[in-house]
Design a protein around this motif. Structure first.
Motif, short mmCIF file in Angstrom:
data_model
loop_
_atom_site.label_atom_id
_atom_site.label_comp_id
_atom_site.label_asym_id
_atom_site.label_seq_id
_atom_site.Cartn_x
_atom_site.Cartn_y
_atom_site.Cartn_z
N ILE A 95 -1.76 -2.33 -2.58
CA ILE A 95 -1.30 -0.95 -2.36
C ILE A 95 -1.65 -0.49 -0.94
N PHE A 96 -2.84 -0.88 -0.47
CA PHE A 96 -3.22 -0.55 0.91
C PHE A 96 -2.21 -1.14 1.89
N MET A 97 -1.80 -2.37 1.67
CA MET A 97 -0.86 -3.02 2.59
C MET A 97 0.50 -2.35 2.57
N ILE A 98 0.94 -1.89 1.41
CA ILE A 98 2.23 -1.18 1.33
C ILE A 98 2.19 0.08 2.17
N VAL A 99 1.10 0.86 2.06
CA VAL A 99 0.96 2.10 2.83
C VAL A 99 0.82 1.79 4.32
N PHE A 100 0.05 0.76 4.65
CA PHE A 100 -0.17 0.39 6.05
C PHE A 100 1.13 -0.06 6.70
N MET A 101 1.93 -0.83 5.98
CA MET A 101 3.20 -1.28 6.53
C MET A 101 4.16 -0.11 6.74
N ALA A 102 4.10 0.90 5.88
CA ALA A 102 4.92 2.10 6.07
C ALA A 102 4.52 2.81 7.36
N PHE A 103 3.21 2.88 7.61
CA PHE A 103 2.72 3.50 8.85
C PHE A 103 3.21 2.73 10.07
N LEU A 104 3.06 1.41 10.06
CA LEU A 104 3.52 0.60 11.19
C LEU A 104 5.03 0.74 11.41
N THR A 105 5.78 0.81 10.31
CA THR A 105 7.24 0.96 10.42
C THR A 105 7.60 2.29 11.07
N GLU A 106 6.92 3.36 10.65
CA GLU A 106 7.19 4.68 11.23
C GLU A 106 6.89 4.70 12.72
N ARG A 107 5.77 4.08 13.12
CA ARG A 107 5.42 4.05 14.53
C ARG A 107 6.40 3.19 15.34
N SER A 108 6.82 2.07 14.79
CA SER A 108 7.74 1.20 15.52
C SER A 108 9.11 1.86 15.70
N THR A 113 3.46 -9.73 -5.31
CA THR A 113 2.47 -9.69 -4.23
C THR A 113 1.13 -9.16 -4.73
N MET A 114 1.17 -8.29 -5.73
CA MET A 114 -0.08 -7.78 -6.32
C MET A 114 -0.84 -8.91 -7.01
N LYS A 115 -0.11 -9.86 -7.54
CA LYS A 115 -0.76 -11.01 -8.19
C LYS A 115 -1.48 -11.87 -7.17
N VAL A 116 -1.02 -11.86 -5.93
CA VAL A 116 -1.63 -12.68 -4.88
C VAL A 116 -2.82 -11.98 -4.25
N VAL A 117 -2.67 -10.69 -3.90
CA VAL A 117 -3.72 -9.99 -3.14
C VAL A 117 -4.48 -8.96 -3.96
N GLY A 118 -4.08 -8.72 -5.20
CA GLY A 118 -4.75 -7.71 -6.02
C GLY A 118 -4.19 -6.32 -5.80
N LEU A 119 -4.41 -5.43 -6.76
CA LEU A 119 -3.83 -4.08 -6.70
C LEU A 119 -4.37 -3.27 -5.53
N VAL A 120 -5.68 -3.29 -5.32
CA VAL A 120 -6.28 -2.44 -4.29
C VAL A 120 -5.77 -2.81 -2.91
#
Length: 496
Positions: free
Chosen positions: A76-89, A66-73
């Motif tokens: 990594i932001f998406m990984i952290v953001f998805m963790a936040f959404l998961t915790e809230r859900s 996935t880093m190859k598709v969207v880039g490292l920056v």
């Protein structure tokens, strides 16, 4: 008198009953004359490991790609953001479960949307977990016996060690793994310490009274030390960390030797096709965080149920850290050559001392991790298929014939799927964009918007709307992008 009545004033203790040799493994909350086995509840650490094991599965192998598709920056932001959404859900789910006095995901769905809601949830768990377990078995087959799904043969560990033999063929390896690893682990009836009590109870049918009592004492002592699948879960998380540590070590060595190229930091968008392709990473990230179907089981077995939010935060923090490290160092190590399944990259010469040994260590450690994760994901799958097919029957754990039938059918179905589906990427895309996104985000958000008890705040409802909009839009685009790419791939040769 209920068991709950006898536990008054002991909120952190749970009492489980075994009436006789035919007593169910999950006793009903009704007391009759018989024996009692005191169960103090699952520990905080055991719950964290069980939940972490549910989260960290095969999805981690696709994260470097996935880093190859969207880039490292952005990746990594998406990984952290998805963790936040998961915790809230998950918090939304638990909040309305408490209000409905429900001890299961299906219960709170039925409370909010009736019988249709429960059936929809069960179907989603069925599709998601079967897909995930098929992916597990495919990866294990790739690691042990090799794969040629990309058009180039990548030798498996067994083939590398012993050469090409009849027993290193993919079908034989998967059959042996299924019979001697997956099937025994799938026979656990619970995910806590009392998964072993069936051994004690069934021993009475095999040995005489004196020997049975001695065996009960011995096994009872062992049960105080061993926390059943909690220890299995801890071991599986440890194996995932071993995989990560080895990969980080290899990358650091190559960094010092100057053989690591500058990674892609931002997505490379050249046209609308490349833009729409960015959304294909969403189903992979969704699949990587799905654990909602096991939260209630873990919550029910906690010694102190108020710890569940801490368990969720700790597990998500641990898993997101592992995900970020795996994505970062995996992409640094292989760059633009990163494959959809990063384990396949470890078939090549790493250009470092003991490279072949490290290659095998990475693949074997993660294959072992997936083997231990299998029963944690299989557990809710079996419960949901039983509830879907036998809604009015007695508890599954008290019916050995039905338990064996469902377990056997599911194991065979997963084995057949892994045998005939050669690649994991399409499975990730399908399950992530359909069942997984419903389980993780759409259903909890819908329960919050339904607000059957009038307890949802404006902030929670706003977040729920955001979850549904993001989930539906991104996954519809991902499905469209995958279908478009597949059509172009199939029509390409005929146009030449």
């Amino acid at each position: 008198m209920t068991v709950d009545g006898k536990m008054e004033g002991r909120k952190s203790k749970k009492m489980k009953e075994i009436r006789d040799e035919n007593a169910p493994l999950l006793p009903r909350k009704r007391e009759e004359e018989g024996e009692f086995v005191e169960f103090n509840g699952a520990s905080f650490s055991g719950a964290v490991f069980n939940l972490s094991t549910t989260i960290v599965g095969a999805g981690i192998m696709a994260l470097p790609a996935t880093m190859k598709v969207v880039g490292l920056v952005f990746g990594i932001f998406m990984i952290v953001f998805m963790a936040f959404l998961t915790e809230r859900s998950i918090n939304m789910l638990l909040k309305f479960s408490r209000a409905a006095k429900s001890t299961s995901y299906g219960g709170v769905m039925e409370d909010s949307f009736g019988k249709f809601g429960r059936i929809l949830l069960q179907l989603s768990v069925l599709v998601n977990n079967i897909g995930v377990l098929i992916v597990y078995m495919i990866i294990i087959g790739d690691v042990l016996s090799g794969t040629s799904s990309s058009g180039t043969h990548h030798a498996g560990v067994l083939e590398g060690w012993f050469g090409s033999q009849w027993w290193t063929e993919r079908l034989i390896v998967l059959l042996i793994t299924t019979l001697f690893v997956f099937a025994p682990l799938a026979c656990f009836k619970r995910i806590d310490i009392h998964g072993y009590i069936c051994t004690i109870v069934n021993c009475r049918r095999l040995v005489d009274a004196e020997m049975s009592n001695c065996l009960i004492l011995v096994i009872g002592f062992v049960l105080d030390v061993i926390d059943s699948l909690s220890y299995t879960s801890a071991l599986s998380v440890g194996l995932a960390v071993v995989f990560l540590v080895i990969m980080v070590g290899i990358t650091v060595i190559k960094l010092f030797s100057g053989t690591v190229m500058m990674p892609q930091l931002l997505p490379n968008i050249t046209d609308m096709t490349s833009f729409w392709n960015l959304f294909t990473v969403v189903p992979v990230l969704v699949t990587a965080y799905i654990c909602h179907y096991n939260v209630h089981s873990i919550d029910n077995e906690l010694e102190d149920s108020t710890q569940i939010k801490g368990v969720v935060r700790t597990a998500l923090g641990l898993c997101s850290s592992v995900y970020v490290m795996t994505s970062l160092f995996g992409f640094l190590l292989f760059g633009d050559g990163t494959l959809d399944d990063v384990l396949a990259n470890f078939d090549t010469d790493l250009g470092i001392p003991y490279g072949s040994v490290l290659n095998d260590a990475v693949r074997v450690s993660y294959a072992a991790h997936l083997m231990l994760v299998f029963p944690i994901v299989f557990y809710p799958l079996r419960l949901n298929i039983d509830g879907l097919c036998f809604p009015s029957s007695r508890p599954l754990v008290s019916d050995n014939k039905r338990f064996a039938l469902i377990t056997t059918v599911l194991i065979c179905l997963i084995f057949i799927g892994a045998t005939f589906i050669p690649s994991i990427w399409d499975a990730f895309q399908f399950t992530g964009a359909t069942a997984a996104v419903c389980l993780g985000y759409i259903f909890p958000a819908s329960i919050t918007l339904r607000d059957h008890y009038g307890i949802a705040t404006t902030k929670e409802k706003s977040l729920a709307i955001l979850m549904i909009v993001l989930a539906v839009f991104s996954n519809v685009v991902a499905i469209y992008s995958d279908a478009y790419a597949m059509i172009n791939k199939n029509t390409g040769p005929s146009e030449i």
